[in-house]
Design a protein around this motif. Structure first.
Motif, PDB file in Angstrom:
ATOM      1  N   VAL A  10       0.688   2.544  -3.035  1.00 19.64           N
ATOM      2  CA  VAL A  10       0.018   3.521  -2.179  1.00 19.64           C
ATOM      3  C   VAL A  10      -0.423   2.881  -0.867  1.00 19.64           C
ATOM      4  CG1 VAL A  10      -2.008   5.015  -1.971  1.00 19.64           C
ATOM      5  CG2 VAL A  10      -0.731   4.940  -4.099  1.00 19.64           C
ATOM      6  N   VAL A  11      -1.070   1.724  -0.928  1.00 20.84           N
ATOM      7  CA  VAL A  11      -1.675   1.147   0.275  1.00 20.84           C
ATOM      8  C   VAL A  11      -0.666   0.391   1.137  1.00 20.84           C
ATOM      9  CG1 VAL A  11      -3.908   1.002  -0.862  1.00 20.84           C
ATOM     10  CG2 VAL A  11      -2.372  -0.963  -0.934  1.00 20.84           C
ATOM     11  N   GLN A  12       0.474  -0.030   0.566  1.00 23.67           N
ATOM     12  CA  GLN A  12       1.472  -0.768   1.331  1.00 23.67           C
ATOM     13  C   GLN A  12       2.650   0.136   1.705  1.00 23.67           C
ATOM     14  OE1 GLN A  12       1.144  -3.784   2.435  1.00 23.67           O
ATOM     15  NE2 GLN A  12      -0.705  -4.361   1.305  1.00 23.67           N
ATOM     16  N   PRO A  13       3.294  -0.116   2.863  1.00 23.95           N
ATOM     17  CA  PRO A  13       4.513   0.645   3.203  1.00 23.95           C
ATOM     18  C   PRO A  13       5.608   0.375   2.175  1.00 23.95           C
ATOM     19  CG  PRO A  13       3.654  -0.524   5.119  1.00 23.95           C
ATOM     20  CD  PRO A  13       2.902  -1.049   3.929  1.00 23.95           C
ATOM     21  N   GLN A  44      14.048   6.651   2.195  1.00 25.79           N
ATOM     22  CA  GLN A  44      13.095   7.109   3.197  1.00 25.79           C
ATOM     23  C   GLN A  44      11.872   6.207   3.219  1.00 25.79           C
ATOM     24  OE1 GLN A  44      12.511  11.187   1.854  1.00 25.79           O
ATOM     25  NE2 GLN A  44      13.828  11.948   3.491  1.00 25.79           N
ATOM     26  N   LYS A  45      11.378   5.954   4.436  1.00 20.60           N
ATOM     27  CA  LYS A  45      10.199   5.113   4.574  1.00 20.60           C
ATOM     28  C   LYS A  45       8.950   5.909   4.213  1.00 20.60           C
ATOM     29  CE  LYS A  45      12.062   2.099   8.197  1.00 20.60           C
ATOM     30  NZ  LYS A  45      11.855   1.587   9.583  1.00 20.60           N
ATOM     31  N   ALA A  46       8.064   5.256   3.466  1.00 20.78           N
ATOM     32  CA  ALA A  46       6.798   5.874   3.065  1.00 20.78           C
ATOM     33  C   ALA A  46       5.660   5.006   3.588  1.00 20.78           C
ATOM     34  CB  ALA A  46       6.711   6.001   1.543  1.00 20.78           C
ATOM     35  N   PRO A  47       5.045   5.356   4.733  1.00 20.83           N
ATOM     36  CA  PRO A  47       3.962   4.539   5.299  1.00 20.83           C
ATOM     37  C   PRO A  47       2.802   4.403   4.322  1.00 20.83           C
ATOM     38  CG  PRO A  47       4.728   6.175   6.889  1.00 20.83           C
ATOM     39  CD  PRO A  47       5.368   6.519   5.572  1.00 20.83           C
ATOM     40  N   GLY A  48       2.085   3.287   4.420  1.00 19.86           N
ATOM     41  CA  GLY A  48       0.976   3.028   3.513  1.00 19.86           C
ATOM     42  C   GLY A  48      -0.233   3.910   3.787  1.00 19.86           C
ATOM     43  N   ARG A  52       5.993  11.470  -0.021  1.00 19.43           N
ATOM     44  CA  ARG A  52       6.816  10.305  -0.359  1.00 19.43           C
ATOM     45  C   ARG A  52       6.074   9.308  -1.248  1.00 19.43           C
ATOM     46  NH1 ARG A  52       9.626   9.389   5.650  1.00 19.43           N
ATOM     47  NH2 ARG A  52      10.770  11.398   5.655  1.00 19.43           N
ATOM     48  N   LYS A  53       4.759   9.358  -1.227  1.00 23.22           N
ATOM     49  CA  LYS A  53       3.972   8.527  -2.133  1.00 23.22           C
ATOM     50  C   LYS A  53       3.775   9.194  -3.495  1.00 23.22           C
ATOM     51  CE  LYS A  53       3.055   4.965   0.522  1.00 23.22           C
ATOM     52  NZ  LYS A  53       3.552   3.607   0.199  1.00 23.22           N
ATOM     53  N   GLY A  54       4.230  10.426  -3.645  1.00 19.74           N
ATOM     54  CA  GLY A  54       4.131  11.111  -4.925  1.00 19.74           C
ATOM     55  C   GLY A  54       2.802  11.794  -5.174  1.00 19.74           C
TER      56      GLY A  54
END
Length: 450
Positions: free
Chosen positions: A297-300, A307-311, A370-372
């Motif tokens: 969750v906290v890290q990219p 797909q990129k998921a920013p932190g 993207r982080k769910g």
């Protein structure tokens, strides 16, 4: 006194005793109408009188201890009080199923499935049958002949309790759980959170008080959550079980009238409310997440489809506002949209921050998805909070409010005006001093270098 007399007399299937009390009642009053001519009058029922009321405390074959209350003035208002737990106990006795009872509950039962089926089967016909049995046996103002002519009583629901009792195998753990519930859920009565329990949208026009009360002075501690005239109560019963019970005082709060035909509907609503309260408490008390899930969750990261998921960094003001917003959106059956997220985040960030934009909210929705933490409803622009999202957002919100904010204040300089806990600050200073002494003892040369 009623219970004592029942124990002493041991009556089964009969009247235990009759009580008389003067109480307030509404009575008919004639009012002359001279403008219509001689002999004209109207009946009204707005006069308050204090008259005798007769309490027939009985032991019913099906319901056990109960009573019928009758007013001695026309129209002879009648009140019936029955207990569903006592009814269930009589059904178990008749079927020969062994059980161990609590006060208004069950500690154990030889056939739990049969007990649950019995509780589910209680309906308006059983209550109506109780009244009809005693109308034939008690001296009533309306005789059988009057009732046959159409002058009869019709039952309605003035108060109804729906309860859920959960027995703990380890009572000490149950007490620990409920103590945590009392401390962590004082805000459940707020309008934005009471929606989680009652599954009702609360607006400024919704009547009633919305609050949480904890009653503990001189009694068993209990948690009370109010919605309009409905009172949801929870307490630890007899040191063994968690008792959750909701009391309907006005069925119109849930869009139905007081007719006895709505008994089963209110029963379903009450059970649903009890379960939702327990679900909210279970999630709030089960916020443990693995280190790997926190890191994701906290890290990219990169999703499976590239797909990129920013932190989502903890303590970032915008991230914390997003987490609090997800906590508020969990109850929404139809989900939420970009506009809903934007309005809530803007209000949480405060007036000092620039107004949120649709583009910025879209970016937040993408990284949350993207982080769910949320997922998009296919074919719509609405989003739903996932169970994982509810758990993680609750964890972030609790850590900030319960740990980091108080701790950072306590870490401030001694004697500061904002210092809430000087004992904690002094204890931390002692720890630092002991660590310095241990370092100097282990590495004497470090003192020279310093």
């Amino acid at each position: 006194m009623a219970n004592r007399l029942r124990r002493e007399r041991g009556v089964r299937g009969g009247v235990v005793f009759i009580g008389v009390a003067q109480e307030k009642a509404k009575a008919f009053q004639g009012k002359a109408r001279p403008e219509k001519g001689a002999g004209w009058f109207d009946w009204t029922r707005d006069k308050t009188v204090y008259v005798n009321h007769y309490y027939f405390y009985v032991d019913d074959e099906q319901f056990g201890p109960a009573f019928v209350k009758v007013c001695s003035y026309a129209p002879w208002a009648l009140k019936v009080c029955v207990n569903g737990h006592e009814w269930a106990k009589r059904q178990l006795d008749q079927r020969g199923i062994a059980y161990e009872a609590l006060d208004n509950g069950f500690l154990s039962c030889a056939d739990p499935a049969a007990l649950q089926a019995i509780c589910d089967s209680l309906g308006p016909d059983d209550i109506e049958g109780y009244l009809r049995r005693w109308l034939e046996r008690l001296p009533m103002p309306l005789t059988a002949k009057d009732r046959a002519a159409g002058y009869d009583w019709k039952l309605s629901i003035w108060q109804m309790e729906v309860s859920l009792t959960q027995v703990f195998d380890q009572p000490a753990r149950g007490r620990e759980f409920f103590d945590e519930v009392l401390r962590d859920n004082m805000d459940l009565g707020r309008p934005d959170r009471v929606q989680l329990v009652f599954d009702k949208k609360i607006t400024r026009r919704t009547p009633g008080n919305f609050r949480t009360r904890v009653i503990q002075q001189g009694v068993t501690p209990s948690l009370h959550i109010e919605y309009k005239s409905f009172d949801l109560k929870q307490y630890f019963k007899e040191g063994r079980a968690l008792r959750t019970e909701g009391t309907f005082r006005n069925p119109k709060d849930f869009d139905v009238n007081k007719g006895l035909s709505n008994f089963s509907y209110l029963q379903r609503i009450g059970r649903h409310i009890n379960r939702r309260l327990l679900d909210v408490e279970r999630v709030s008390q089960n916020c443990g997440l693995s280190a790997g899930s926190i890191q994701r969750v906290v890290q990219p990261t990169v999703t499976k489809d590239g797909q990129k998921a920013p932190g989502l960094r903890f303590a970032d003001p915008r991230v914390m506002a997003l987490m609090l917003t997800l906590c508020l959106f969990t109850h929404l059956v139809n989900g939420f949209r970009n506009h809903d997220l934007r309005c809530r985040v803007t209000s949480l960030l405060g007036p000092g921050e620039p107004a949120d934009t649709a583009a910025r909210a879209s970016y937040d929705l993408r990284r949350l998805a993207r982080k769910g933490l949320i997922h998009r409803v296919p074919g719509t622009h609405r989003y739903l909070v996932t169970p994982y999202g509810w758990k993680l957002s609750r964890l972030f919100a609790r850590l900030e409010a319960r740990v980091f904010r108080p701790s950072l204040v306590a870490f401030g300089p001694q004697g500061s005006a904002a210092e809430p806990n000087p004992k904690l600050t002094r204890a931390l200073a002692k720890v630092d001093h002991q660590l310095d002494a241990l370092i100097l003892e282990t590495f004497p040369s470090s003192q020279k270098a310093a």
